[in-house]
Scaffold this active site. Structure first.
Site, mmCIF file in Angstrom:
data_model
loop_
_atom_site.group_PDB
_atom_site.id
_atom_site.type_symbol
_atom_site.label_atom_id
_atom_site.label_comp_id
_atom_site.label_asym_id
_atom_site.label_seq_id
_atom_site.Cartn_x
_atom_site.Cartn_y
_atom_site.Cartn_z
ATOM 1 N N ARG A 1 -4.356 9.705 8.486
ATOM 2 C CA ARG A 1 -5.343 8.463 7.689
ATOM 3 C C ARG A 1 -5.280 8.851 6.070
ATOM 4 O O ARG A 1 -5.070 10.525 5.674
ATOM 5 C CB ARG A 1 -7.087 8.570 8.020
ATOM 6 N N SER A 2 -5.925 7.911 5.274
ATOM 7 C CA SER A 2 -5.796 8.670 4.078
ATOM 8 C C SER A 2 -6.770 9.562 4.134
ATOM 9 O O SER A 2 -6.990 10.347 2.893
ATOM 10 C CB SER A 2 -6.010 7.318 3.775
ATOM 11 N N ASP B 1 -0.364 -1.789 13.122
ATOM 12 C CA ASP B 1 -1.411 -0.907 12.606
ATOM 13 C C ASP B 1 -2.629 -0.886 13.008
ATOM 14 O O ASP B 1 -3.455 -1.391 14.211
ATOM 15 C CB ASP B 1 -0.981 -0.277 10.989
ATOM 16 N N GLN C 1 1.026 -1.546 -0.078
ATOM 17 C CA GLN C 1 0.054 0.138 0.062
ATOM 18 C C GLN C 1 0.787 1.410 0.336
ATOM 19 O O GLN C 1 0.681 1.916 -1.041
ATOM 20 C CB GLN C 1 -0.778 0.260 0.987
ATOM 21 N N LYS D 1 -2.915 5.999 16.146
ATOM 22 C CA LYS D 1 -4.102 6.897 14.790
ATOM 23 C C LYS D 1 -5.447 7.274 15.999
ATOM 24 O O LYS D 1 -5.792 6.143 17.005
ATOM 25 C CB LYS D 1 -4.474 6.274 14.172
ATOM 26 N N ASP E 1 4.018 0.425 4.396
ATOM 27 C CA ASP E 1 3.244 -0.710 4.547
ATOM 28 C C ASP E 1 2.748 -1.076 4.142
ATOM 29 O O ASP E 1 2.108 -0.370 2.781
ATOM 30 C CB ASP E 1 2.486 1.264 5.208
ATOM 31 N N GLU F 1 -3.105 9.494 -0.581
ATOM 32 C CA GLU F 1 -2.021 10.558 0.249
ATOM 33 C C GLU F 1 -0.580 11.157 -0.483
ATOM 34 O O GLU F 1 0.046 11.350 -0.203
ATOM 35 C CB GLU F 1 -1.499 9.278 1.385
ATOM 36 N N GLU G 1 5.664 -2.171 7.880
ATOM 37 C CA GLU G 1 4.071 -1.914 9.368
ATOM 38 C C GLU G 1 3.066 -2.686 8.953
ATOM 39 O O GLU G 1 3.485 -3.299 6.788
ATOM 40 C CB GLU G 1 3.047 -0.731 8.543
#
Length: 425
Positions: free
Chosen positions: A366-367, A312, A163, A337, A242, A205, A285
């Site tokens: 966050r995205s 996460d 990702q 988060k 990630d 992002e 991650e």
């Protein structure tokens, strides 16, 4: 004078054009604190609940009017009259009002908005920066940025499994120089992509999202961009991933679309071990799925002494899940988060638990983000040492970087940037 006299929530938009909750908290002296709640694309199943209306006639079902009403009609009457500096009491009151294990009744998006807006109002009332209000006089460590410059998975419409591919300016002398290094590599990567006839459109992002044949091809492009920018991979700049492996996990196996492979947990560990030998990776991650505890244990036993392993979706900023991870010897780092757990107090408790166990902490966006820069202050307040807040592009990401530049300037000679030492491995 720091008494709360009004609380008001409204529906606004995030960086993906989806509705989210904005909250304003007003104090007796006229002070106001505002917070906007972010949202994720690849959300962990164990996260606190983000309340959405589900009305297909409004915002394709993604409206948040119910969460807004919960703030204005249920939470506001209870917190009005309380002292804004009583953060723990206010957060606990909202937890009790909700009275569910995952904030499903009022919504974590409602509760978080009030929690963070209250903290900002209190800091403004006391005429001190938010990072100092939360962290005290010892809040002075500027985090090393983990900058997502190439996107795959749910953050992009391409055929790359992983990702987020991130660069980490761990060799920089300070944050401002680290940010500059990251920006230069980001622009260098765009040039590399264009020269190869690859797309330079960006994901949620701000990272580029080209169609590539493999995950390794993405890493090779980044190494090329680092060199083209005049930096040395492995010393000036390191890499981080990630994987968001929960999104790849089906029927007990990991399905890699780019290669057509179907791998077991142990085979995924082999996959990462081989990648670590080839590339200057310092952080991994969500390398395995959120409930693959046995796989995580294998991964930690094999690679935990060589690389930062960040949980996460596995931990979702939840102290109970983190406690299990500590007990079972899983991971050595946690992603933080605020909206995964819902209140500032619970977030700080989780960070403290992680610290006591020797885990590193990565403060994260966050995205689906907004112009709210609170996480920059939280990163400095907690001396976390690391922050994930996207590419150095798109104002929703740059807002956090710009706030960190201001904080570093304000702290002046007292600011600390630990670089590679923030990763401890």
């Amino acid at each position: 004078m720091s008494t709360i006299v009004d609380v008001f929530a409204r529906e606004v938009l995030d960086s993906r054009g989806n509705p989210t909750v904005e909250v304003e908290v007003f104090l007796e002296d006229g002070t106001m604190g505002r917070a906007i709640v972010p949202s994720g694309a690849s959300t962990g199943a164990h996260e606190a609940v983000e309340l959405r209306d589900g009305d297909s006639k409004r915002y394709l079902g993604k409206g948040v009017l119910q969460a807004v009403d919960n703030v204005n009609m249920i939470i506001a009457p209870e917190v009005i009259g309380m002292d804004a500096t009583a953060q723990i009491d206010i957060d606990q009151l909202m937890i009790d009002l909700d009275n569910t294990p995952n904030k499903a009744k009022l919504g974590a998006n409602a509760i978080m908005g009030v929690s963070l807006a209250t903290a900002r109002a209190a800091a403004t009332h006391l005429a001190i920066p938010l990072y100092q209000y939360i962290g005290g006089v010892n809040a002075r460590e500027i985090p090393v940025p983990m900058m997502n410059i190439l996107n795959g998975g749910k953050h992009a419409d391409n055929n790359v499994d992983i990702q987020e591919f991130m660069i980490v300016p761990s060799g920089a002398p300070n944050f401002a120089e680290g940010l500059r290094m990251g920006v230069e590599v980001y622009h260098s990567l765009k040039k590399v992509l264009n020269n190869k006839g690859l797309g330079s459109g960006v994901g949620d992002e701000g990272g580029f999202a080209p169609n590539l044949p493999s995950n390794e091809a993405a890493l090779d492009l980044i190494l090329e961009a680092i060199a083209a920018a005049g930096y040395q991979a492995g010393s000036d700049i390191n890499l981080a991933l990630d994987v968001a492996a929960t999104e790849l996990f089906k029927d007990g196996k990991y399905h890699l679309a780019s290669s057509g492979q179907v791998l077991s947990s142990s085979e995924m560990v082999d996959f990462y071990a081989q990648m670590l030998e080839k590339y200057p990776l310092i952080s991994l991650e969500d390398g395995l799925a959120e409930d693959d505890w046995d796989g995580w244990k294998q991964l930690t036993e094999r690679l935990g002494s060589k690389i930062q392993l960040v949980g996460d979706d596995l931990f979702v900023t939840n102290s109970q899940r983190l406690a299990r991870g500590i007990e079972e010897g899983v991971c050595n780092s946690i992603l933080i988060k605020v909206n995964q757990i819902g209140t500032l107090s619970e977030t700080l408790n989780t960070i403290e638990m992680a610290r006591r166990a020797g885990y590193t902490c990565v403060i994260s966006h966050r995205s689906g983000e907004t112009e709210d820069s609170t996480i920059a202050d939280i990163a400095v307040a907690t001396n976390a040492g690391q922050i994930k807040t996207g590419a150095p592009a798109r104002s929703d990401r740059v807002a956090k970087y710009n706030q960190l530049l201001r904080i570093e300037e304000e702290l002046d000679v007292f600011a600390v940037y630990r670089g590679i030492k923030a990763f401890k491995r």
